[in-house]
Design an enzyme around this catalytic site. Structure first.
Site, PDB file in Angstrom:
ATOM      1  N   SER A 129       0.857  -1.198   0.000  1.00  0.00           N
ATOM      2  CA  SER A 129       0.000   0.000   0.000  1.00  0.00           C
ATOM      3  C   SER A 129       0.880   1.229   0.000  1.00  0.00           C
ATOM      4  O   SER A 129       1.852   1.323   0.731  1.00  0.00           O
ATOM      5  CB  SER A 129      -0.908   0.123   1.229  1.00  0.00           C
ATOM      6  OG  SER A 129      -0.980  -1.020   1.972  1.00  0.00           O
ATOM      7  N   HIS A 146      -4.452  -1.586  -3.320  1.00  0.00           N
ATOM      8  CA  HIS A 146      -3.720  -2.776  -3.738  1.00  0.00           C
ATOM      9  C   HIS A 146      -4.211  -3.135  -5.133  1.00  0.00           C
ATOM     10  O   HIS A 146      -5.292  -3.693  -5.296  1.00  0.00           O
ATOM     11  CB  HIS A 146      -3.951  -3.941  -2.778  1.00  0.00           C
ATOM     12  CG  HIS A 146      -3.279  -3.745  -1.467  1.00  0.00           C
ATOM     13  ND1 HIS A 146      -2.103  -4.371  -1.133  1.00  0.00           N
ATOM     14  CD2 HIS A 146      -3.587  -2.971  -0.414  1.00  0.00           C
ATOM     15  CE1 HIS A 146      -1.727  -3.989   0.074  1.00  0.00           C
ATOM     16  NE2 HIS A 146      -2.616  -3.146   0.535  1.00  0.00           N
ATOM     17  N   HIS A 185      -3.244 -10.728   1.460  1.00  0.00           N
ATOM     18  CA  HIS A 185      -2.872 -10.727   2.881  1.00  0.00           C
ATOM     19  C   HIS A 185      -3.559 -11.856   3.632  1.00  0.00           C
ATOM     20  O   HIS A 185      -4.646 -12.305   3.244  1.00  0.00           O
ATOM     21  CB  HIS A 185      -3.290  -9.405   3.540  1.00  0.00           C
ATOM     22  CG  HIS A 185      -2.652  -8.196   2.937  1.00  0.00           C
ATOM     23  ND1 HIS A 185      -3.126  -7.616   1.779  1.00  0.00           N
ATOM     24  CD2 HIS A 185      -1.580  -7.459   3.316  1.00  0.00           C
ATOM     25  CE1 HIS A 185      -2.362  -6.570   1.475  1.00  0.00           C
ATOM     26  NE2 HIS A 185      -1.425  -6.454   2.386  1.00  0.00           N
ATOM     27  N   TYR A 225      -5.139 -11.576   6.356  1.00  0.00           N
ATOM     28  CA  TYR A 225      -6.419 -11.132   6.927  1.00  0.00           C
ATOM     29  C   TYR A 225      -7.581 -11.239   5.950  1.00  0.00           C
ATOM     30  O   TYR A 225      -8.732 -11.099   6.345  1.00  0.00           O
ATOM     31  CB  TYR A 225      -6.327  -9.695   7.463  1.00  0.00           C
ATOM     32  CG  TYR A 225      -5.955  -8.646   6.446  1.00  0.00           C
ATOM     33  CD1 TYR A 225      -6.831  -8.259   5.433  1.00  0.00           C
ATOM     34  CD2 TYR A 225      -4.712  -8.032   6.494  1.00  0.00           C
ATOM     35  CE1 TYR A 225      -6.470  -7.302   4.508  1.00  0.00           C
ATOM     36  CE2 TYR A 225      -4.339  -7.074   5.573  1.00  0.00           C
ATOM     37  CZ  TYR A 225      -5.228  -6.710   4.575  1.00  0.00           C
ATOM     38  OH  TYR A 225      -4.861  -5.779   3.656  1.00  0.00           O
ATOM     39  N   GLU A 226      -7.276 -11.510   4.663  1.00  0.00           N
ATOM     40  CA  GLU A 226      -8.367 -11.686   3.703  1.00  0.00           C
ATOM     41  C   GLU A 226      -9.078 -13.026   3.899  1.00  0.00           C
ATOM     42  O   GLU A 226     -10.145 -13.248   3.332  1.00  0.00           O
ATOM     43  CB  GLU A 226      -7.834 -11.544   2.273  1.00  0.00           C
ATOM     44  CG  GLU A 226      -7.361 -10.115   1.980  1.00  0.00           C
ATOM     45  CD  GLU A 226      -6.686  -9.985   0.617  1.00  0.00           C
ATOM     46  OE1 GLU A 226      -7.329 -10.320  -0.395  1.00  0.00           O
ATOM     47  OE2 GLU A 226      -5.515  -9.550   0.583  1.00  0.00           O
ATOM     48  N   ALA A 264       3.702  -0.831   3.684  1.00  0.00           N
ATOM     49  CA  ALA A 264       3.448   0.306   4.573  1.00  0.00           C
ATOM     50  C   ALA A 264       3.241  -0.284   5.957  1.00  0.00           C
ATOM     51  O   ALA A 264       2.725  -1.393   6.089  1.00  0.00           O
ATOM     52  CB  ALA A 264       2.205   1.055   4.116  1.00  0.00           C
ATOM     53  N   MET A 307       0.979  -6.019   8.293  1.00  0.00           N
ATOM     54  CA  MET A 307       0.170  -7.214   8.037  1.00  0.00           C
ATOM     55  C   MET A 307       0.620  -7.972   6.790  1.00  0.00           C
ATOM     56  O   MET A 307      -0.189  -8.656   6.161  1.00  0.00           O
ATOM     57  CB  MET A 307      -1.299  -6.814   7.919  1.00  0.00           C
ATOM     58  CG  MET A 307      -1.821  -6.047   9.143  1.00  0.00           C
ATOM     59  SD  MET A 307      -3.524  -5.490   8.939  1.00  0.00           S
ATOM     60  CE  MET A 307      -3.684  -4.292  10.275  1.00  0.00           C
ATOM     61  N   SER A 308       1.893  -7.860   6.433  1.00  0.00           N
ATOM     62  CA  SER A 308       2.348  -8.532   5.198  1.00  0.00           C
ATOM     63  C   SER A 308       3.803  -8.938   5.307  1.00  0.00           C
ATOM     64  O   SER A 308       4.358  -9.043   6.395  1.00  0.00           O
ATOM     65  CB  SER A 308       2.161  -7.583   4.009  1.00  0.00           C
ATOM     66  OG  SER A 308       3.087  -6.512   4.076  1.00  0.00           O
ATOM     67  N   ASN A 356       2.167   5.484   9.700  1.00  0.00           N
ATOM     68  CA  ASN A 356       1.446   5.950  10.892  1.00  0.00           C
ATOM     69  C   ASN A 356       2.245   5.559  12.126  1.00  0.00           C
ATOM     70  O   ASN A 356       2.986   4.578  12.100  1.00  0.00           O
ATOM     71  CB  ASN A 356       0.035   5.326  10.961  1.00  0.00           C
ATOM     72  CG  ASN A 356       0.056   3.815  11.006  1.00  0.00           C
ATOM     73  OD1 ASN A 356       0.103   3.151   9.972  1.00  0.00           O
ATOM     74  ND2 ASN A 356       0.057   3.246  12.197  1.00  0.00           N
ATOM     75  N   HIS A 371      -6.813   4.035   7.142  1.00  0.00           N
ATOM     76  CA  HIS A 371      -6.150   3.633   5.902  1.00  0.00           C
ATOM     77  C   HIS A 371      -5.836   4.840   5.014  1.00  0.00           C
ATOM     78  O   HIS A 371      -4.879   4.803   4.241  1.00  0.00           O
ATOM     79  CB  HIS A 371      -7.043   2.626   5.170  1.00  0.00           C
ATOM     80  CG  HIS A 371      -6.362   1.904   4.039  1.00  0.00           C
ATOM     81  ND1 HIS A 371      -5.222   1.133   4.222  1.00  0.00           N
ATOM     82  CD2 HIS A 371      -6.649   1.844   2.725  1.00  0.00           C
ATOM     83  CE1 HIS A 371      -4.851   0.629   3.043  1.00  0.00           C
ATOM     84  NE2 HIS A 371      -5.686   1.042   2.119  1.00  0.00           N
TER      85      HIS A 371
HETATM   86  I1  8IG Z   1       0.044   0.996   6.995  1.00  0.00           I
HETATM   87  O1  8IG Z   1      -0.165   0.320  12.750  1.00  0.00           O
HETATM   88  C1  8IG Z   1      -0.106  -0.040   8.604  1.00  0.00           C
HETATM   89  N1  8IG Z   1      -0.228  -1.359   8.588  1.00  0.00           N
HETATM   90  N2  8IG Z   1      -0.618  -4.212  12.211  1.00  0.00           N
HETATM   91  N3  8IG Z   1      -0.385  -1.922  12.497  1.00  0.00           N
HETATM   92  C2  8IG Z   1      -0.491  -3.008  11.684  1.00  0.00           C
HETATM   93  N4  8IG Z   1      -0.446  -2.920  10.370  1.00  0.00           N
HETATM   94  C3  8IG Z   1      -0.304  -1.706   9.855  1.00  0.00           C
HETATM   95  C4  8IG Z   1      -0.198  -0.556  10.623  1.00  0.00           C
HETATM   96  C5  8IG Z   1      -0.256  -0.664  12.015  1.00  0.00           C
HETATM   97  N5  8IG Z   1      -0.086   0.487   9.806  1.00  0.00           N
END
Ligand code: 8IG
Length: 272
Positions: free
Chosen positions: A36, A68, A94, A96-97, A124, A211-212, A235, A247
């Site tokens: 991302s 994505h 990912h 989480y999908e 990201a 998450m990747s 972030n 997001h």
């Molecule tokens: I962009 O703060 C992004 N992806 N787990 N935590 C998690 N995944 C993320 C974060 C975050 N920011």
């Protein structure tokens, strides 16, 4: 329904064969997975010779996340020792999908099967280390998996001591000595962490959370590819600023940093 992942390597070989047919290239040299916010960084690589949807190849589910792209591009990049054939994935699947681990690593396996010796993984992420600022790229030096999910099965015990290639990390730092390194935690999502979880992660030595990347790094390394990971901090992790996470800020930080990231990737590809 036929489960193409009952033979994951066969699925990757099928996709690699389709890629050869569609590009007319017998092999590629390097693959980049753009996370991302990284999609516009791909502009720095020039004009692709081919572009298609991931769903044109066997084994790739349609993308579900905003930002994505679900596209694959093939590039011929002029290098000092001839043409560098680069495969670029705009977007990824990912954990989480909820589609399982196989589609998450299908892209990098396909890339290795089509000849890629180097896999560049971008993402990201949230910054846990308070020294890391939003918009800052960080080289992944190691990871901690908190998902408990491996892309590998069976009694093959894979060494991960040098998972994130020390050789390539040095190349990147030679290119830009201001870049920092950090430990990336893989979190399943789709929820972000609680502030307490972030404090735990910091306590166990994490600098970045996302998450990747981790399953792809493991799958590529297990097949013998050299792996590098670069995170863009988009972030501050939960609980660090009093702000909530969303997001949109991720996409905005990615856009703002795209030029720097693109130049970095382009230079790196020439140095491999
Ligand atoms: I962009 O703060 C992004 N992806 N787990 N935590 C998690 N995944 C993320 C974060 C975050 N920011």
């Amino acid at each position: 329904m036929i489960d193409i992942y009952s033979d994951p390597m066969g699925a990757a070989e099928s996709a690699a064969l389709a890629l050869k047919n569609m590009t007319g290239k017998l092999a590629h040299d390097v693959a980049l997975v753009m996370g991302s916010g990284w999609v516009s960084a791909a502009e720095a690589l020039g004009t692709p010779t081919h572009e298609f949807s991931v769903t044109d190849l066997p084994g790739f589910p349609a993308p579900t996340v905003a930002g994505h792209g679900g596209l694959i591009r093939s590039y011929d990049i002029a290098g000092s020792n001839g043409v560098i054939r680069a495969l670029v994935f705009l977007g990824r699947t990912h954990l989480y999908e909820g589609k399982g681990i196989e589609p998450v690593v299908h892209g990098v396996r396909t890339a290795v099967k089509t000849g890629c010796k180097t896999i560049i993984l971008t993402n990201a992420c949230g910054g846990i280390n308070a020294n890391f600022k939003v918009g800052q790229p960080v080289i992944i030096k190691d990871h901690i998996s908190l998902t408990g999910v491996s892309p590998l099965t069976g009694a093959t015990f894979v060494d991960l001591t040098d998972l994130y290639s020390a050789r390539i990390r040095k190349l990147i730092k030679n290119e830009d000595s201001t870049l920092e390194e950090g430990v990336y935690v893989h979190w399943r999502g789709p929820t972000y962490e609680t502030p307490a979880e972030i404090r735990m992660m910091r306590a166990i030595g994490a600098d970045l959370v996302g998450m990747s990347t981790v399953p792809e790094a493991i799958a590529a390394h297990a097949l013998g590819a050299e792996v590098v990971g670069i995170s863009l901090v988009t972030n501050a992790a939960a609980g660090m600023t009093g702000e909530k996470l969303n997001h949109e800020e991720v996409m905005a930080a990615g856009k703002a940093a795209a030029d720097r990231m693109g130049t970095l990737l382009s230079k790196l590809i020439h140095k491999l």
